[in-house]
Design an enzyme around this catalytic site. Structure first.
Site, PDB file in Angstrom:
ATOM      1  N   LYS A  58      -6.078  -2.708   1.783  1.00 42.14           N
ATOM      2  CA  LYS A  58      -5.488  -4.039   1.587  1.00 42.14           C
ATOM      3  C   LYS A  58      -6.517  -5.028   1.049  1.00 42.14           C
ATOM      4  O   LYS A  58      -6.179  -5.943   0.287  1.00 42.14           O
ATOM      5  CB  LYS A  58      -4.877  -4.556   2.894  1.00 42.14           C
ATOM      6  CG  LYS A  58      -3.415  -4.221   3.019  1.00 42.14           C
ATOM      7  CD  LYS A  58      -3.156  -2.798   3.438  1.00 42.14           C
ATOM      8  CE  LYS A  58      -2.500  -1.909   2.461  1.00 42.14           C
ATOM      9  NZ  LYS A  58      -2.348  -0.512   2.926  1.00 42.14           N
ATOM     10  N   VAL A 191       3.128   6.443  -0.702  1.00 45.39           N
ATOM     11  CA  VAL A 191       2.617   5.089  -0.443  1.00 45.39           C
ATOM     12  C   VAL A 191       1.145   4.974  -0.840  1.00 45.39           C
ATOM     13  O   VAL A 191       0.753   4.054  -1.573  1.00 45.39           O
ATOM     14  CB  VAL A 191       2.797   4.733   1.056  1.00 45.39           C
ATOM     15  CG1 VAL A 191       2.245   3.351   1.337  1.00 45.39           C
ATOM     16  CG2 VAL A 191       4.263   4.820   1.453  1.00 45.39           C
ATOM     17  N   ILE A 192       0.323   5.919  -0.384  1.00 37.87           N
ATOM     18  CA  ILE A 192      -1.121   5.820  -0.635  1.00 37.87           C
ATOM     19  C   ILE A 192      -1.424   5.973  -2.127  1.00 37.87           C
ATOM     20  O   ILE A 192      -2.218   5.219  -2.695  1.00 37.87           O
ATOM     21  CB  ILE A 192      -1.891   6.856   0.228  1.00 37.87           C
ATOM     22  CG1 ILE A 192      -1.748   6.493   1.714  1.00 37.87           C
ATOM     23  CG2 ILE A 192      -3.362   6.928  -0.171  1.00 37.87           C
ATOM     24  CD1 ILE A 192      -2.354   7.488   2.689  1.00 37.87           C
ATOM     25  N   VAL A 245       1.512  20.160 -10.136  1.00 37.35           N
ATOM     26  CA  VAL A 245       0.131  20.477 -10.518  1.00 37.35           C
ATOM     27  C   VAL A 245      -0.179  21.899 -10.077  1.00 37.35           C
ATOM     28  O   VAL A 245       0.037  22.272  -8.923  1.00 37.35           O
ATOM     29  CB  VAL A 245      -0.846  19.477  -9.856  1.00 37.35           C
ATOM     30  CG1 VAL A 245      -2.286  19.901 -10.083  1.00 37.35           C
ATOM     31  CG2 VAL A 245      -0.596  18.074 -10.403  1.00 37.35           C
ATOM     32  N   ALA A 276      -3.504  12.582  -3.324  1.00 44.08           N
ATOM     33  CA  ALA A 276      -2.847  11.768  -2.282  1.00 44.08           C
ATOM     34  C   ALA A 276      -1.491  12.406  -1.979  1.00 44.08           C
ATOM     35  O   ALA A 276      -0.439  11.829  -2.250  1.00 44.08           O
ATOM     36  CB  ALA A 276      -2.687  10.328  -2.759  1.00 44.08           C
ATOM     37  N   VAL A 277      -1.565  13.634  -1.431  1.00 43.75           N
ATOM     38  CA  VAL A 277      -0.331  14.387  -1.212  1.00 43.75           C
ATOM     39  C   VAL A 277       0.092  14.385   0.254  1.00 43.75           C
ATOM     40  O   VAL A 277       0.920  15.188   0.671  1.00 43.75           O
ATOM     41  CB  VAL A 277      -0.472  15.847  -1.721  1.00 43.75           C
ATOM     42  CG1 VAL A 277      -0.617  15.875  -3.233  1.00 43.75           C
ATOM     43  CG2 VAL A 277      -1.653  16.559  -1.058  1.00 43.75           C
ATOM     44  N   ARG A 279      -0.947  13.555   4.662  1.00 48.64           N
ATOM     45  CA  ARG A 279      -1.981  13.746   5.677  1.00 48.64           C
ATOM     46  C   ARG A 279      -1.487  14.748   6.706  1.00 48.64           C
ATOM     47  O   ARG A 279      -0.286  14.958   6.849  1.00 48.64           O
ATOM     48  CB  ARG A 279      -2.304  12.397   6.336  1.00 48.64           C
ATOM     49  CG  ARG A 279      -2.869  11.391   5.336  1.00 48.64           C
ATOM     50  CD  ARG A 279      -3.144  10.036   5.955  1.00 48.64           C
ATOM     51  NE  ARG A 279      -4.114  10.080   7.014  1.00 48.64           N
ATOM     52  CZ  ARG A 279      -5.438  10.055   6.840  1.00 48.64           C
ATOM     53  NH1 ARG A 279      -5.942  10.003   5.621  1.00 48.64           N
ATOM     54  NH2 ARG A 279      -6.262  10.081   7.859  1.00 48.64           N
ATOM     55  N   HIS A 451      13.488 -24.309   4.387  1.00 49.45           N
ATOM     56  CA  HIS A 451      13.590 -24.390   2.928  1.00 49.45           C
ATOM     57  C   HIS A 451      12.402 -25.169   2.373  1.00 49.45           C
ATOM     58  O   HIS A 451      12.051 -26.201   2.944  1.00 49.45           O
ATOM     59  CB  HIS A 451      14.878 -25.100   2.524  1.00 49.45           C
ATOM     60  CG  HIS A 451      15.000 -25.289   1.047  1.00 49.45           C
ATOM     61  ND1 HIS A 451      15.317 -24.252   0.201  1.00 49.45           N
ATOM     62  CD2 HIS A 451      14.803 -26.383   0.264  1.00 49.45           C
ATOM     63  CE1 HIS A 451      15.327 -24.702  -1.050  1.00 49.45           C
ATOM     64  NE2 HIS A 451      15.011 -25.995  -1.035  1.00 49.45           N
TER      65      HIS A 451
HETATM   66  C1  LIG Z   1      -5.628   4.780   2.292  1.00 57.10           C
HETATM   67  C2  LIG Z   1      -4.737   4.608   3.494  1.00 57.10           C
HETATM   68  C3  LIG Z   1      -3.998   3.451   3.637  1.00 57.10           C
HETATM   69  C4  LIG Z   1      -3.194   3.277   4.749  1.00 57.10           C
HETATM   70  N1  LIG Z   1      -2.487   2.124   4.855  1.00 57.10           N
HETATM   71  C5  LIG Z   1      -1.686   1.927   5.929  1.00 57.10           C
HETATM   72  C6  LIG Z   1      -0.983   0.718   6.096  1.00 57.10           C
HETATM   73  O1  LIG Z   1      -1.085  -0.196   5.277  1.00 57.10           O
HETATM   74  N2  LIG Z   1      -0.208   0.573   7.195  1.00 57.10           N
HETATM   75  C7  LIG Z   1      -0.079   1.561   8.124  1.00 57.10           C
HETATM   76  O2  LIG Z   1       0.663   1.385   9.108  1.00 57.10           O
HETATM   77  N3  LIG Z   1      -0.730   2.731   7.991  1.00 57.10           N
HETATM   78  C8  LIG Z   1      -1.536   2.925   6.924  1.00 57.10           C
HETATM   79  N4  LIG Z   1      -2.236   4.100   6.819  1.00 57.10           N
HETATM   80  C9  LIG Z   1      -2.068   5.123   7.862  1.00 57.10           C
HETATM   81  C10 LIG Z   1      -2.896   4.752   9.091  1.00 57.10           C
HETATM   82  O3  LIG Z   1      -4.247   4.659   8.719  1.00 57.10           O
HETATM   83  C11 LIG Z   1      -2.691   5.786  10.182  1.00 57.10           C
HETATM   84  O4  LIG Z   1      -1.316   5.905  10.471  1.00 57.10           O
HETATM   85  C12 LIG Z   1      -3.422   5.382  11.445  1.00 57.10           C
HETATM   86  O5  LIG Z   1      -4.796   5.225  11.213  1.00 57.10           O
HETATM   87  C13 LIG Z   1      -3.226   6.426  12.540  1.00 57.10           C
HETATM   88  O6  LIG Z   1      -3.846   5.986  13.693  1.00 57.10           O
HETATM   89  P1  LIG Z   1      -4.392   7.009  14.795  1.00 57.10           P
HETATM   90  O7  LIG Z   1      -5.060   6.157  15.827  1.00 57.10           O
HETATM   91  O8  LIG Z   1      -3.317   7.917  15.208  1.00 57.10           O
HETATM   92  O9  LIG Z   1      -5.472   7.918  14.044  1.00 57.10           O
HETATM   93  P2  LIG Z   1      -6.810   7.552  13.236  1.00 57.10           P
HETATM   94  O10 LIG Z   1      -6.779   6.173  12.706  1.00 57.10           O
HETATM   95  O11 LIG Z   1      -6.992   8.678  12.286  1.00 57.10           O
HETATM   96  O12 LIG Z   1      -7.945   7.576  14.343  1.00 57.10           O
HETATM   97  C14 LIG Z   1      -8.280   8.729  15.034  1.00 57.10           C
HETATM   98  C15 LIG Z   1      -9.697   8.566  15.545  1.00 57.10           C
HETATM   99  O13 LIG Z   1      -9.984   9.634  16.446  1.00 57.10           O
HETATM  100  C16 LIG Z   1     -11.290  10.122  16.182  1.00 57.10           C
HETATM  101  N5  LIG Z   1     -11.356  11.501  16.680  1.00 57.10           N
HETATM  102  C17 LIG Z   1     -10.622  12.570  16.284  1.00 57.10           C
HETATM  103  N6  LIG Z   1     -10.918  13.648  17.042  1.00 57.10           N
HETATM  104  C18 LIG Z   1     -11.863  13.254  17.912  1.00 57.10           C
HETATM  105  C19 LIG Z   1     -12.559  13.905  18.951  1.00 57.10           C
HETATM  106  N7  LIG Z   1     -12.327  15.188  19.257  1.00 57.10           N
HETATM  107  N8  LIG Z   1     -13.484  13.207  19.646  1.00 57.10           N
HETATM  108  C20 LIG Z   1     -13.719  11.892  19.366  1.00 57.10           C
HETATM  109  N9  LIG Z   1     -13.066  11.220  18.403  1.00 57.10           N
HETATM  110  C21 LIG Z   1     -12.140  11.893  17.695  1.00 57.10           C
HETATM  111  C22 LIG Z   1     -11.402  10.005  14.667  1.00 57.10           C
HETATM  112  O14 LIG Z   1     -12.761  10.025  14.271  1.00 57.10           O
HETATM  113  C23 LIG Z   1     -10.753   8.647  14.445  1.00 57.10           C
HETATM  114  O15 LIG Z   1     -11.682   7.604  14.595  1.00 57.10           O
HETATM  115  C24 LIG Z   1      -3.088   4.295   5.737  1.00 57.10           C
HETATM  116  C25 LIG Z   1      -3.850   5.458   5.598  1.00 57.10           C
HETATM  117  C26 LIG Z   1      -4.666   5.612   4.496  1.00 57.10           C
HETATM  118  C27 LIG Z   1      -5.480   6.867   4.392  1.00 57.10           C
END
Ligand SMILES: Cc1cc2nc3c(=O)[nH]c(=O)nc-3n(C[C@H](O)[C@H](O)[C@H](O)COP(=O)(O)OP(=O)(O)OC[C@H]3O[C@@H](n4cnc5c(N)ncnc54)[C@H](O)[C@@H]3O)c2cc1C
Length: 475
Positions: A58, A191-192, A245, A276-277, A279, A451
């Protein structure tokens, strides 16, 4: 400090860190373990979202949009200037600064809420123990009454498109480019892919997006998707649908991509290729033998509606479990679990998860698309309102797109709201709240909107559902 906790959270992304903070607010003794390391080697809380996802993307979308607007729209406001330039190093410096401020903020929040933030790798062992390996290699075991797994997700890589981090890259690498590629390929019009493609297009790259599916944005209401496709084309994004691809190879300073579509086989060259296929859930090294936690066939941790895994007192939230991979969905799950652990009420309403694509115009939606409602067989009515008829949008030089509401014919309940236009991601919150409270279209019609605001477009779309729009034509 003793190594016994009420709650240990593994992962400090947007699902894990809110779970830890809420557990602290609930007066539980809590630790949150995270192993994230940035490309400069530094450890940081915040997960993908803060470090390599939502926030840095963002930041760049904002900077690149300002540049684009300065180039193409300011003259219409009567603002002209001599020499407009992009200083990419400064832009990337700002992006990194925003990220650093946000991730450091988590340390402060942990402190304020009595969360022990621990940097290192966590592994769930049988009996609710979490083995932590610290960055210096030392190990210790935390005893926990409850464990919350929030290990997130990582980008999917394609075997035939070998990632090298320089020419063939993932979304994280693509946020840190130090020069604007002249020819940029993006595999995946999700989206990404669309957000990153937009950033680099605005900054001057020729962008080609290769999407295997024949339909553009199939998860989006098709009225909105068609308008989006038209707008992206006008902006110069070359989106090729039905383009499968088969391989990509980097040689010298170029990447050659082979793909096929209904016209046959093609080969195209780019300076950089973003894959960007999608996650996939990340659980590498997370579960020791005998942890009792199970994965489904796609690698997601199996949980019930309230995010309980198959192991007693072990919960899982965020991208690592079923449902949309969105930061706010993970956050709500984290809060629910921390409240349930404390014996409070907790629930997530999965029917009203908003989605946003932060391109310009933005796209946002909640609930069901017109196509989904039609398929369900329920009789429905539709109201739309174009931003071209919104005084505020016009004043902003942003009269593009529309708001659309799909409501039930029988009881007038709002079933879905779909927006393409300025600040759609902000506007959708009103629709989310309305749907959370099972509002009818009439409820929105009878709600006063200031408004001139963009939010009036939602009001007018609600009026249009019953052919009562004032500022637009009732069709
Ligand atoms: C480019 C991009 C843009 C995005 N934009 C948006 C957006 O605008 N809005 C939105 O809602 N979502 C967006 N997303 C998706 C969003 O980032 C994820 O949905 C979100 O981060 C998921 O949160 P999470 O806490 O489940 O996992 P994560 O954010 O992946 O965090 C998991 C954490 O756990 C840690 N971890 C994993 N395993 C271990 C372990 N065994 N021990 C210790 N630590 C560990 C990892 O290092 C990480 O820090 C985007 C993603 C990308 C890649």
């Amino acid at each position: 400090m003793s190594d016994s906790y009420d709650v240990v959270v593994i992962g400090a992304g947007p699902a894990g860190y809110p779970a830890a903070i809420r557990a602290g607010q609930n007066k539980l003794k809590v630790a949150c373990v995270d192993e994230w390391r940035n490309t400069d080697g530094s450890y940081a809380f915040g997960g993908t979202c803060l470090n390599a996802g939502c926030i840095p993307s963002k930041a760049l979308l904002e900077s690149s949009e300002l540049y684009q607007r300065a180039k193409e729209e300011f003259a219409a406001h009567g603002i002209t200037f001599g020499d407009l330039k992009v200083d990419l190093a400064a832009m990337q410096g700002r992006r990194a600064g925003v990220v650093k401020t946000m991730t450091s903020g988590i340390n402060a929040l942990f402190k304020a809420n009595n969360v022990a933030g621990i940097q290192g790798h966590g592994q769930l062992e049988p009996g609710n123990k979490v083995r932590v390996k610290a960055p210096d290699g030392s190990e210790r075991t935390l005893d926990a009454k409850h464990v919350v797994l929030a290990s997130g997700s990582i980008p999917i890589r394609l075997k035939t498109v070998p990632h090298d981090g320089k020419y063939i890259v993932d979304s994280w690498n693509a946020l840190e480019f130090d020069e604007v590629p002249r020819r940029l390929g993006v595999i995946g019009a999700g989206v990404i892919g669309l957000e990153l493609g937009s950033v680099w297009r605005r900054l001057g790259a020729e962008v080609t997006v290769l999407e295997a599916l024949p339909q553009f944005l199939p998860m989006v209401d098709q009225t909105i998707a068609k308008e989006a496709q038209r707008q992206y084309k006008k902006q110069g994004l070359d989106i090729k649908l039905g383009a499968r691809v088969s391989s990509a190879a980097a040689a010298g300073k170029a990447v050659t991509v082979a793909y096929s579509d209904e016209k046959g086989e093609h080969s195209v060259e780019f300076d950089k290729l973003i894959v960007a296929v999608g996650r996939r859930p990340f659980t590498a090294g997370l579960l020791a033998e005998g942890s009792g936690v199970t994965l489904d066939e796609r690698g997601f941790i199996e949980v019930d509606e309230q995010c309980r895994t198959k192991a007693p007192n072990v919960w899982a939230v965020g991208d690592v479990v079923r449902g949309p991979m969105l930061a706010h969905k993970g956050k709500e799950e984290g809060l629910m679990v921390a409240d349930l652990i404390a014996g409070h009420y907790g629930a997530v309403n999965y029917d009203v998860v908003p989605s946003v694509i932060y391109t310009a115009p933005e796209i946002a939606w909640v609930g069901r698309t017109e196509e989904q409602v039609k398929q369900s067989g329920r009789a429905y009515k539709v109201g739309t309102f174009p931003f071209a008829a919104s005084g505020r949008a016009r004043a902003m030089e942003a009269g593009v797109g529309m708001t659309k509401i799909v409501s039930a014919k029988d009881d007038d309940e709002v079933l879905g709201v779909h927006i393409i236009g300025p600040m759609a991601g902000e506007l959708i919150s009103e629709a989310v709240l309305a749907m959370e409270y099972s509002a009818s279209t009439e409820d929105i019609q009878r709600t006063m909107h200031a408004h001139p605001t963009l939010a009036e477009a939602l009001h007018e779309a609600a009026l249009a559902v019953d052919k009562k729009a004032i500022d637009g034509l009732n069709r």
